[in-house]
Scaffold this active site. Structure first.
Site, PDB file in Angstrom:
ATOM      1  N   PRO A 165       0.802  -1.227   0.000  1.00  0.00           N
ATOM      2  CA  PRO A 165       0.000   0.000   0.000  1.00  0.00           C
ATOM      3  C   PRO A 165       0.828   1.266   0.000  1.00  0.00           C
ATOM      4  O   PRO A 165       0.853   2.020   0.978  1.00  0.00           O
ATOM      5  CB  PRO A 165      -0.818  -0.126   1.282  1.00  0.00           C
ATOM      6  CG  PRO A 165       0.060  -0.923   2.199  1.00  0.00           C
ATOM      7  CD  PRO A 165       0.836  -1.883   1.316  1.00  0.00           C
ATOM      8  N   CYS A 166       1.498   1.527  -1.111  1.00  0.00           N
ATOM      9  CA  CYS A 166       2.357   2.710  -1.196  1.00  0.00           C
ATOM     10  C   CYS A 166       1.516   3.989  -1.186  1.00  0.00           C
ATOM     11  O   CYS A 166       2.052   5.075  -0.971  1.00  0.00           O
ATOM     12  CB  CYS A 166       3.243   2.655  -2.425  1.00  0.00           C
ATOM     13  SG  CYS A 166       2.352   2.470  -3.969  1.00  0.00           S
TER      14      CYS A 166
END
Length: 264
Positions: A165-166
């Site tokens: 989940p950048c």
DNA sequence: CCCGTGACACTCC
DNA sequence: TGGAGTGCCACGG
């Protein structure tokens, strides 16, 4: 309890047995040559997912490749130098993860990435849904506290967005920062996870990047689960972690806004 | 091997 | 108060 009866096999044992089966399964030649792809629904609409027997290697939104699987396959080959073959479905854990639900059984194939890239992605993976962390936090958690810019470079090339989940990595000054699929989608994703971006921005405008509780003596990132429960009357804002520590607060063990030595 | 390039951060005015 | 300048580290050409 029936589940502890020795005549029965527990879910855990079954899963463990299946796990070792998968690990010892022979790797066929086509499996070594081809990676596979399938499409799946996500919070950003349809995505294409490439994977090997070891796990997911590559994710792109259909939008980002103009709805063209061929373009997806080209991008994949440019990075992994392997042909793709269509598969029926995505591997276990991918669907919940694409919906933003933590999936314990999701496996990623990050072999081929440098140790630094893997460290960055693994640190990013530990950011809970509904929370954000700055780039310098990822750098520190990845073991290279001064490699802040390099973290940005790695995340810009995140092969598996959404799964790693950048979009939860934001700038330390409160700005949202860049995103593989564009900042608008980054904001959409965060709002979908109930991150209060308006509050974070409002705090940042007033120079507040940390929130502390004068009852617990703990200082957190504003998006930390624990920070959101601080009673307004006991909530103290700080510009820097050093400032909070100087005022007698220690860094939260959940969101880890800084090294423990600072607090000790 | 050197040099330029970044999804950043900090420091100054 | 915010924008430019500078520092930084990892990679790629």
């Amino acid at each position: 309890m029936t589940t502890n009866d020795s005549r029965f096999v527990s879910d855990r044992q079954i899963i463990s047995a299946l796990g070792s089966l998968a690990a010892s399964a022979p790797v066929t030649l086509p499996e070594r040559v081809f990676a596979r792809w399938a499409s799946a629904p996500s919070r950003l609409g349809e995505v294409f997912v490439a994977f090997t027997g070891a796990g997911v290697q590559f994710v792109r939104s259909s939008e980002s490749v103009h709805g063209d699987v061929e373009e997806f396959a080209q991008e994949y080959r440019a990075r992994f130098a392997r042909p793709l073959q269509q598969a029926g479905t995505v591997p276990a854990g991918v669907l919940p993860a694409l919906r933003g639900r933590p999936a314990r059984n999701l496996r990623l194939d990050l072999a081929g990435l440098t140790a630094f890239e893997q460290a960055v992605l693994n640190a990013t993976r530990r950011i809970p849904a509904g929370q954000t962390r700055p780039y310098n936090w990822v750098a520190r958690e990845a073991g290279s506290p001064r490699a802040v810019r390099a973290v940005g470079t790695v995340l810009a090339r995140n092969p598996v967005p959404l799964l790693v989940p950048c979009h939860r990595v934001v700038r330390a000054d409160g700005a949202i920062g860049q995103y593989t699929f564009g900042p608008v989608h980054k904001e959409e994703l965060l709002r979908g996870e109930a991150v209060n971006l308006d509050e974070i921005r409002s705090l940042a405008r007033h120079g507040v990047h940390y929130l502390a509780s004068d009852t617990t003596g703990i200082v957190c990132f504003p998006s930390c689960r624990d920070a959101r429960r601080i009673t307004p009357a006991h909530r103290q804002g700080f510009n820097t972690l050093a400032g909070a520590v100087a005022a007698g607060y220690r860094p939260c063990r959940t969101c880890r806004p800084g090294v423990e030595e600072l607090g000790a």
